[in-house]
Write a protein that holds these residues in place. Structure first.
Motif, PDB file in Angstrom:
ATOM      1  N   LEU A  12       0.811  -1.218   0.000  1.00 16.44           N
ATOM      2  CA  LEU A  12       0.000   0.000   0.000  1.00 16.44           C
ATOM      3  C   LEU A  12       0.846   1.270   0.000  1.00 16.44           C
ATOM      4  CD1 LEU A  12      -0.205   1.372   3.152  1.00 16.44           C
ATOM      5  CD2 LEU A  12      -1.386  -0.785   3.527  1.00 16.44           C
ATOM      6  N   GLU A  13       2.060   1.217   0.609  1.00 18.22           N
ATOM      7  CA  GLU A  13       2.904   2.416   0.676  1.00 18.22           C
ATOM      8  C   GLU A  13       3.229   2.968  -0.705  1.00 18.22           C
ATOM      9  OE1 GLU A  13       3.822   4.138   3.290  1.00 18.22           O
ATOM     10  OE2 GLU A  13       2.873   2.786   4.728  1.00 18.22           O
ATOM     11  N   ASN A  14       3.284   2.080  -1.706  1.00 20.88           N
ATOM     12  CA  ASN A  14       3.585   2.533  -3.061  1.00 20.88           C
ATOM     13  C   ASN A  14       2.476   3.381  -3.661  1.00 20.88           C
ATOM     14  OD1 ASN A  14       6.140   1.344  -3.527  1.00 20.88           O
ATOM     15  ND2 ASN A  14       5.184  -0.651  -3.774  1.00 20.88           N
ATOM     16  N   GLN A  15       1.278   3.288  -3.110  1.00 24.87           N
ATOM     17  CA  GLN A  15       0.121   3.934  -3.722  1.00 24.87           C
ATOM     18  C   GLN A  15      -0.377   5.147  -2.949  1.00 24.87           C
ATOM     19  OE1 GLN A  15      -2.512   0.296  -4.901  1.00 24.87           O
ATOM     20  NE2 GLN A  15      -0.838  -0.431  -3.581  1.00 24.87           N
ATOM     21  N   ILE A  16       0.147   5.344  -1.736  1.00 22.42           N
ATOM     22  CA  ILE A  16      -0.308   6.487  -0.934  1.00 22.42           C
ATOM     23  C   ILE A  16       0.819   7.460  -0.603  1.00 22.42           C
ATOM     24  CG2 ILE A  16      -2.217   5.217   0.093  1.00 22.42           C
ATOM     25  CD1 ILE A  16      -0.537   4.919   2.634  1.00 22.42           C
ATOM     26  N   SER A  17       2.035   7.155  -1.074  1.00 19.23           N
ATOM     27  CA  SER A  17       3.190   7.976  -0.697  1.00 19.23           C
ATOM     28  C   SER A  17       3.593   8.971  -1.771  1.00 19.23           C
ATOM     29  CB  SER A  17       4.385   7.072  -0.345  1.00 19.23           C
ATOM     30  OG  SER A  17       4.064   6.227   0.732  1.00 19.23           O
ATOM     31  N   GLY A  18       2.700   9.214  -2.716  1.00 22.40           N
ATOM     32  CA  GLY A  18       2.975  10.216  -3.727  1.00 22.40           C
ATOM     33  C   GLY A  18       3.249   9.640  -5.099  1.00 22.40           C
ATOM     34  N   PRO A  19       3.200  10.487  -6.134  1.00 23.60           N
ATOM     35  CA  PRO A  19       3.342  10.041  -7.528  1.00 23.60           C
ATOM     36  C   PRO A  19       4.658   9.334  -7.822  1.00 23.60           C
ATOM     37  CG  PRO A  19       2.521  12.295  -7.423  1.00 23.60           C
ATOM     38  CD  PRO A  19       2.918  11.932  -6.031  1.00 23.60           C
ATOM     39  N   GLU A  20       5.743   9.744  -7.163  1.00 24.26           N
ATOM     40  CA  GLU A  20       7.040   9.134  -7.442  1.00 24.26           C
ATOM     41  C   GLU A  20       7.060   7.653  -7.077  1.00 24.26           C
ATOM     42  OE1 GLU A  20      11.762   9.598  -6.227  1.00 24.26           O
ATOM     43  OE2 GLU A  20      10.348  11.205  -5.754  1.00 24.26           O
ATOM     44  N   LYS A  21       6.509   7.311  -5.903  1.00 24.78           N
ATOM     45  CA  LYS A  21       6.460   5.909  -5.484  1.00 24.78           C
ATOM     46  C   LYS A  21       5.540   5.095  -6.396  1.00 24.78           C
ATOM     47  CE  LYS A  21       7.658   4.194  -1.959  1.00 24.78           C
ATOM     48  NZ  LYS A  21       8.803   3.311  -1.609  1.00 24.78           N
ATOM     49  N   THR A  22       4.410   5.689  -6.767  1.00 25.79           N
ATOM     50  CA  THR A  22       3.491   4.983  -7.652  1.00 25.79           C
ATOM     51  C   THR A  22       4.125   4.738  -9.014  1.00 25.79           C
ATOM     52  OG1 THR A  22       1.590   5.975  -6.531  1.00 25.79           O
ATOM     53  CG2 THR A  22       1.201   5.026  -8.701  1.00 25.79           C
ATOM     54  N   GLU A  23       4.849   5.725  -9.512  1.00 23.27           N
ATOM     55  CA  GLU A  23       5.526   5.576 -10.805  1.00 23.27           C
ATOM     56  C   GLU A  23       6.588   4.482 -10.736  1.00 23.27           C
ATOM     57  OE1 GLU A  23       6.063   5.947 -14.707  1.00 23.27           O
ATOM     58  OE2 GLU A  23       4.520   6.978 -13.538  1.00 23.27           O
ATOM     59  N   GLN A  24       7.287   4.384  -9.611  1.00 26.84           N
ATOM     60  CA  GLN A  24       8.272   3.312  -9.445  1.00 26.84           C
ATOM     61  C   GLN A  24       7.605   1.945  -9.499  1.00 26.84           C
ATOM     62  OE1 GLN A  24      10.314   4.113  -5.765  1.00 26.84           O
ATOM     63  NE2 GLN A  24      11.503   5.810  -6.608  1.00 26.84           N
ATOM     64  N   LEU A  25       6.435   1.837  -8.858  1.00 28.39           N
ATOM     65  CA  LEU A  25       5.694   0.581  -8.886  1.00 28.39           C
ATOM     66  C   LEU A  25       5.278   0.225 -10.304  1.00 28.39           C
ATOM     67  CD1 LEU A  25       4.130  -1.792  -7.609  1.00 28.39           C
ATOM     68  CD2 LEU A  25       2.234  -0.189  -7.225  1.00 28.39           C
ATOM     69  N   LEU A  26       4.718   1.182 -11.041  1.00 27.46           N
ATOM     70  CA  LEU A  26       4.272   0.924 -12.409  1.00 27.46           C
ATOM     71  C   LEU A  26       5.444   0.584 -13.331  1.00 27.46           C
ATOM     72  CD1 LEU A  26       1.547   3.698 -12.832  1.00 27.46           C
ATOM     73  CD2 LEU A  26       1.243   1.296 -12.188  1.00 27.46           C
ATOM     74  N   THR A  27       6.570   1.243 -13.118  1.00 25.81           N
ATOM     75  CA  THR A  27       7.765   0.932 -13.905  1.00 25.81           C
ATOM     76  C   THR A  27       8.239  -0.490 -13.637  1.00 25.81           C
ATOM     77  OG1 THR A  27       8.472   3.252 -13.915  1.00 25.81           O
ATOM     78  CG2 THR A  27      10.161   1.598 -14.363  1.00 25.81           C
TER      79      THR A  27
END
Length: 257
Positions: A12-27
């Protein structure tokens, strides 16, 4: 035919910690898909913002060819976010249902009311017109305050599997939140009917805060497949990844005609 699957708690931390973390997950997801080309993904700790009808992860995977997907609501984790599990598949999903495992007392203690932890069960219709069962599970985390609930969750899941047509030709996976030899675990209840794979001491599925070097490590994530039926495991590995505190499980199955 060949079927490739991935189970992963994407954190969940990847999705609530801001766009940079979410982008890392998607990458990272893009990289994993490019290398391993899974046909089906079963994901835990998928977040859905209350302003959206479906999770961002589902929408993103849909745009990559996983057009058949299902998200199971677990519980709110804040005023903005809902958490649950999801299945995303290249092949059609039929007979999809939610299995109520038991109360989510952790969410209740946080003031989010009564909620049920649920697993997703579905049938995947393959190109050869055969169907296999596919279940994504995430029993409640194991703490002194939740141990009774955890036992109930694994029992209810095993009761469902063993007393339905999911007791054959079925793949099950997810974050089971328990050590390998935990008493009354899902594994111990289903050993007679399901094969099992997880990580090892040197190559665990979970590391504290996704740290590369940490004494806090465990094999919480599980892959199960029926002993009775057409499924044959050809390959299994823990994919090296440090985006989430969990690592993806990747498996290749052959399915007899």
């Amino acid at each position: 035919m060949i079927l490739k699957v991935i189970f992963w708690n994407i954190w969940l931390e990847n999705q609530i910690s801001g766009p940079e973390k979410t982008e890392q997950l998607l990458t990272e997801l893009q990289k994993i898909i490019k290398i391993h080309n899974p046909d089906v993904l079963g994901l835990n700790e998928v977040l859905k913002h209350f302003s959206h009808e479906i999770p961002l992860i589902n929408m993103w995977l849909h745009s990559r060819g996983y057009i058949y997907n299902y998200f199971s609501h677990g519980s709110p984790i804040s005023k903005d976010w809902d958490i649950g599990s999801t299945i995303c598949s290249k092949y059609p999903l039929t007979e999809t249902q939610e299995i109520e495992l038991g109360n989510n007392n952790t969410a209740k203690k946080r003031g989010h009311g009564d909620h049920q932890v649920k697993a997703i069960a579905t049938k995947i219709k393959l190109p050869n017109s055969k169907q296999i069962g596919f279940i994504v599970a995430h029993p409640i985390n194991l703490k002194p305050s939740t141990i009774i609930d955890h036992f109930k969750h694994t029992k209810n899941l095993s009761d469902f599997v063993l007393n339905s047509d999911y007791n054959q030709n079925t793949i099950i996976g997810g974050d089971f939140n328990e050590p390998l030899y935990f008493p009354k675990s899902f594994k111990s209840r289903t050993d007679r009917h399901f094969h099992h794979k997880t990580g090892s001491k040197s190559n665990p599925t979970w590391r504290h805060n996704s740290w590369r070097v940490t004494p806090l490590r465990a094999n919480l994530d599980r892959l199960f497949w029926s002993k009775n039926g057409r499924l044959q495991l050809e390959h299994f590995e823990i994919i090296e990844s440090h985006v989430s505190d969990h690592r993806p499980l990747f498996a290749t199955f052959t399915i007899d005609k």
